[in-house]
Structure formats: C-alpha cells, structure tokens
Design a protein around this motif. Sequence first.
Motif, short mmCIF file in Angstrom:
data_model
loop_
_atom_site.label_atom_id
_atom_site.label_comp_id
_atom_site.label_asym_id
_atom_site.label_seq_id
_atom_site.Cartn_x
_atom_site.Cartn_y
_atom_site.Cartn_z
N TYR A 138 0.65 -1.29 0.63
CA TYR A 138 -0.55 -0.17 0.30
C TYR A 138 1.09 1.45 0.19
CZ TYR A 138 -3.06 3.66 1.61
OH TYR A 138 -3.86 5.00 2.19
N CYS A 141 3.09 1.50 -3.55
CA CYS A 141 1.61 1.92 -4.91
C CYS A 141 1.40 3.41 -3.89
CB CYS A 141 0.39 1.81 -4.41
SG CYS A 141 1.15 -0.45 -4.67
N ALA A 146 -0.33 6.35 -6.62
CA ALA A 146 -1.56 6.02 -6.68
C ALA A 146 -2.46 6.72 -5.80
CB ALA A 146 -1.02 3.95 -6.22
N ALA A 150 -6.75 2.33 -4.85
CA ALA A 150 -6.28 2.11 -5.58
C ALA A 150 -5.27 1.40 -5.24
CB ALA A 150 -6.19 2.73 -6.72
N THR A 153 -6.56 -1.06 -2.89
CA THR A 153 -7.21 -3.34 -3.72
C THR A 153 -5.45 -3.92 -4.35
OG1 THR A 153 -8.56 -1.14 -5.20
CG2 THR A 153 -7.65 -3.56 -6.13
N LEU A 327 -8.57 0.17 -18.81
CA LEU A 327 -7.55 0.99 -18.15
C LEU A 327 -7.21 2.17 -18.88
CD1 LEU A 327 -5.16 -1.61 -15.95
CD2 LEU A 327 -7.47 -0.45 -15.60
N ALA A 381 -1.42 0.00 -9.40
CA ALA A 381 -2.04 0.71 -8.90
C ALA A 381 -2.76 2.05 -9.71
CB ALA A 381 -1.40 0.53 -7.35
N LEU A 384 -4.97 2.30 -12.01
CA LEU A 384 -6.20 2.07 -12.10
C LEU A 384 -7.05 3.67 -10.71
CD1 LEU A 384 -8.61 0.21 -11.41
CD2 LEU A 384 -7.71 -0.49 -9.14
N SER A 385 -5.75 4.23 -10.56
CA SER A 385 -6.44 5.79 -10.03
C SER A 385 -6.96 6.74 -10.66
CB SER A 385 -4.63 5.96 -8.88
OG SER A 385 -4.67 5.34 -8.49
N GLY A 387 -9.36 5.68 -12.93
CA GLY A 387 -10.61 5.16 -13.36
C GLY A 387 -10.69 4.15 -14.19
N ARG A 445 -13.81 6.02 -7.41
CA ARG A 445 -13.18 4.97 -7.31
C ARG A 445 -12.87 3.89 -5.43
NH1 ARG A 445 -8.42 9.19 -8.15
NH2 ARG A 445 -9.46 10.14 -6.36
N ALA A 449 -13.21 0.27 -5.43
CA ALA A 449 -12.24 -0.18 -4.53
C ALA A 449 -12.74 -1.50 -3.55
CB ALA A 449 -11.39 0.35 -3.81
#
Length: 758
Positions: A138, A141, A146, A150, A153, A327, A381, A384-385, A387, A445, A449
Amino acid sequence: MTTTTTTAAPDVRPDATPPPRHQRATGFWVATGVCVVVAALAQLPLIRNRIFYFWDDSAAQFLPMWHRLGERIAQGQWPPLLDVDLWLGGNLAAEALFGIYNPVNVANFLVVAALPDLAVAAVLVKTEFLVLLALGTYLLCREYGAARPAAATLAVALPFAGYVLYFDAGSWASGLIAFAWVPHVWWTTRRAARGGLNPLWAFGAAALAVTAGNPYGMLGVAVVYLGLLVEFAVRRRRRGTAVIVGLGACAALLVPLVFLPLLGSSSVTWRSDTAVVNDGFLVPGLTDLLASSAPTHLPHVVVFGGTGLAVPAAYFAWFVLPLLPWLDWRVVRQRWRLLLAPLAVAATFAVAALGPSKLWLFRWPIRHLEYCFLACAVVLAVVLSSGLRADRVRSRTVATAVIVAIGTYLAWSATPDNWAWHLGGGLLVAVLAAVVIGWCRDAGRTRLAVVLCAGTAAVLGYQLAMAPKNTNVSQLYYPHSVAELRDRFADRYPGEVMQIADLTTADNTLGLHPDGAWRYFLFGNVYSAAGVESLVSYTGLGFLDFIDTFCLDNSGSTCPEAWDALWRPTGYGGAPLADLLGVTTVVVQNALVPEARTAEPQAGWRVRERDDVVTVLQRETPLPWPDSTLTWASPGLDVTSAATAHRATGATGETVTFTATGSDGEHRLVFARLAWPGYSATVNGVEVPVEATPAGLVTVELPGGTREGELALNWSPPGQTAGVLAAGVGVLGALALGVAVPRWGQTSRRSEAQRESS
C-alpha cells in the motif's frame, strides 16, 4: 452520442505543501483498514484446514526451530550461531534462512517459545507478515502516486496471490518473511532519495530484508535498488541517485554477515554444486502468466512427486487481466519516467521466472513470480487510480469476455479433469467483472475498490474450497501441542538420540498422523520442540560425510544400512560409531530394520522398549565425559577434565585437560560434533589443525611429544570477522547518510508522482 473518458482527479493537492491533517488521518485509517482486511482474510484458509500454516517445512523445520531458538535466546544465547546438539541442522549461521540477526525474527522466536501450540504460533506469525506485506505494498503504491482506493485494492490482493499464500505462507516461511520487507525497502528508499525521509529509515528496512536470511529477499532488494537507480538516473536526479547508491552500498555491507557462513560452509555440504540446471522443476511458462487471473489454473510444471501443481501457484489477482481493456494506459505514457523502476523490476523478475530451474543459490524460478507481481501491482495501482474508461464500451466488454474465456480455457487445458471447478471459476470471474463494469465504471474510486476487494475475498474462498491444502509438498500432520509432544517423548527418549527410521516407510506402515507414526517417531526439527536431543534434524545444507555414513536426507530419514554403520567398529580403537557420536538412546523402526526386532543389544546397551513398531536401546555404560562433547581419546592419553562451556545455552567452546601416560606416539581426540568449517584448536596456546573423521566428526591430533596440557577447541562462522566489520561499516555509513543528506527544498511527504505528470 459522444462518450468520454472518466478520469478522477488525483486525491492530492497540486502544490508541495504538506497535506491537511484530515487527509493524513484518512491515509492512516485506509492503511489500517488494509491491515485489518488482510488479517481477517488470512484466517479463511483455517476454515477447512486448521493447520494450513503449520504445513510441510513450516511444521518440520521452521516452527519447532523458532521454538528452540526462542528458548535459547531467553536463556541468554544471542546470536545463536551453532547448536551442536542439532547436528545437521545446527549450523544456524550457515543455514542463514532463520534470520538470527533480524530483531523482528528474534521477537517472533520469543513469542513462539512462549506459546503452547505451534499451529497457533504459525497463524500469528504468518498473519503478521502477510499484513506487513500488504502495508508495504500500500505504501509503495502511494509513493508512486496511486490513489488510496487503488493502492488498497492491490495491497489486499497481493498477499493472496497463489504462490505467496500456498507456498510462502503455507510452507516456506522464510520466503514470506523476506518478501514482506521488500516493498518497505522500496518505498522508504525512493522517498529518502527524493528527500522526503531520513535515509536511516530506508537503511533499517533494508537491514530487516537482508538479515531475514533468504537469498531471494536479498536478490529482491538488489533488483529494487537497480530499478531505482535507472529511474533516478534517467530523470537526472543526481542527489537522489547518490542517496540510492549510498543506501545500496550500506545494505550490501550487511550481506557478508548473513551469507558468508553459507558460502564458507558449502564445500562440505550438498550446496557445493553451483551448476546451472534446467530440468523444468517449478519453472512456470508463458501460458501460466496469461492465466494469472484464472483462479483455478493449476500450472502443468514439474513439481515434487511428479508433474502438475495442485494449487493455483501462478495466480495473481482475479481482476488484473480482465480489467486491462478498461484501464487508461495513457497514464503510463505520461509518467513512464516515474514508473521506470517498477517496469524494470517487473521485467527482470518475469525473465527470471522463466529461467533455468537452478542458478547458483537460486532454484525453482516460480519463486520470482511474487516479486514480478509486486512491481506489476505498483503500475496497476497507478493506472487504476484514473478510474475505468467509459468509451468504446462494447469493444472493451468483448475484450474482457475473451480474456476471461482464455483464462478459463488455459485452466481447463492444464487439468481437464477439474472442468467443473474451472467452469465455476470462470463464471465467478465473469460475474465479478460484469459487476465492476456495470456498477463501478462511472462510480467513484472507493466503490470500485470495495467491489474489487470483495471479489478478492470471494475468489479466495472459491480457491480454498477447491484446494484447501497444498498437496504438492509434504503433508505431515505433526502434533502441534508442545506439552503433548514433551509428554510423549521427553522422558521416553533420554540423552542424545539416534533415530534409524524412514518417513516414507512410516507413512506406508502407520500413516503420518498423531495416532500413527507420531506415537513412535518424529522427523525434521520436531524433536527439538519435544525436548529431545536428536541427531535427526532438518537441514537445507546437509553435511556430506555424515549424510553418506547414515544415508540421511534433509528431513532425517535414513536407510537400513544406517543400523550397521552405527555399530561397525571404527579406526579409533575399534570404538563403534555409536560411541563416537555420544549416543545414549537408539530408536529403530522395525519395518525399516527387521533384524532390530530380535537382535541382542551390543555390550553396554539394553533394550528399553520393543514392540512390533519400534525398538529402543539405551546405553548402560555411562559416557566417560558427560559434560563434554569429547567421546574418544587415544589409549595412553589420560583426560583429567573435559567440559563444554555453558552447553545448555549453545556455547561452542570446549576445553580438555590431558596427560600422556603412554609412548610418545600419535595421540588423538574425537568430539561428537560435525566438523563444520570454522573450527580452530590450540594445545598449550599453539594452534593445531582440526580434522574430520570419515563420518564427519571433529578430531584433533596432539603435537608430537606433548606430554600434558590443555586443548582449547573453538568455532566461529567462516568469514565472521569480515562480516562483522563490513556490517559495522555499513551501519556507520548509514548513520553518516542520515546526518549528511539534507532534506533539500520543500519536498513534502507525498511522492513526486503525486505532483508531477511526467
């Protein structure tokens, strides 16, 4: 109708000032939530398999050794470098993987020793490191920019990747412990390099990773440093590059302390073979990577006992491949310089995972997958941040359906007999992907998540229903109550025990469970938890002369010829090897050595116990020097005293006082110790060579003409002086970095990636 791309704004302020207090509080609670969720999900394997974490090597090697180490440390022995009573597994410095210099490991040893149940201790320690892995992922990322949802996740998903859960957490604990520190090394080093953290914190994380003692963790740290060097060099961040070089050098100076004893001892072990080999053993293929989001895919690779894994060892996360079409990959194009390190690390370990099955200290390339997945998690990550894309819905939906179908097909093609599980797994991923695409595409988001993490939990439950245990490794079912083990064996097998038994024979005749073989025998390090001093222990190194004498394997199994070898006269006054070993109890598996069932005991021995399963012999004639490992002295050599200093706490010094009463010929002493490299001896202050008997025991010849005096025998790990000095320089270097490196500019705790777009 015009569609647009939904791109959520970063959850950071655009300037370099510290984030408001409420944002810092939010970050704390999100990180805490990640830890709580992972700790809770880590208990799911226990629903169908209460000893999921007390499995294979964790049961035979790690937990009982952690218990013994905790007891030793509580008695005042630190670092515990050599345990002479553990024989094959007693060279703890050379074994390395127990991480005896690691303070977190030491604390865990004490905890395990204080707990009454080894299986419970396994759950606590494994959960601890799964949580540490999630937290590090975490924070890593977040360091790369990130968004919190994300990052959370991917942090929740990575600890339950197939190899991490079934092999590292379930069986090979040292791999989990080392891997858990690598993301912490990564994010602290990067933050220190950009001026947002004192380098001492980064050095501390690297020290924990290196001293964990697993070579894959060391390799992971090295590749991370190289990746960061590439990233900062390409971006022309000279100060950051200098900090990374300095931290890398300081961390490298810790390596000799941990691994020189292993290299220095390899000449007498089976680790002396440094050939490059590829026999396909645990080597994943490209198709396994293409199916890394298929929860039921069982890679068709060579493994223990045959071909084909019984667990989804190449699995990463259910959503990674299905969501690729949704993505916004323009983020990578915009931030490629900032993402150079994770891209480089991912590529390096992907290549290594597809490499030869053995390369020097590194074998079984599937172990590299988790490091590749860690780096991929960072990139995912970050992407994905932004969206999910909202344009070209139909084509993206078709692409996701094709990806799920291909994963399901690859899973089925690897193990067609499991078609029902594969079909169910494919449907589960398809439904979850449909929920994400239909319900979360235009949502915030946080909702995305939550759904992705819920899917991780659902898929984990499905996988555990299909594969509640890893049947590719040993299923031992040892008793895990320490009190039960000691009640059964401590008084029953007193003194130094030699066991002549075979694990496979025990399985075939009695079954490996507490009501079967474990009523009579134990293998690996389990006797240590039972309070028995046994020549049988687990080793990753071996000692070739001793192994060849008794045809031992790494878990302590022997062959029938070991019975004859134990009683055969040796070249030391005709004394049998049982005497040279200082054995007081012999435990024989009658199914392996049928003649033991009726054989008369040797002179000086008696039958203590005999039934259809086991014959137990006990020495009647006491050992001549009970306070010492000295077991034989030449005729004409009068030993007036012999003692091991503080043997109860594992001290390695030995002192023998002698007088020669016979001729001036050769006089020799033999000790019940394996002749590991690192032994030295002096007679009356003059150094004399330490040799090995044919069985690998320590023997010392006194200098000619010596009539009386004192022999001092000592041991220290090969390269210890160099290792300690190098580690000291590394610590001093880190302190210098911590003092000298300025926190230049106004760099905040947030990452540059959160403030830069290129």
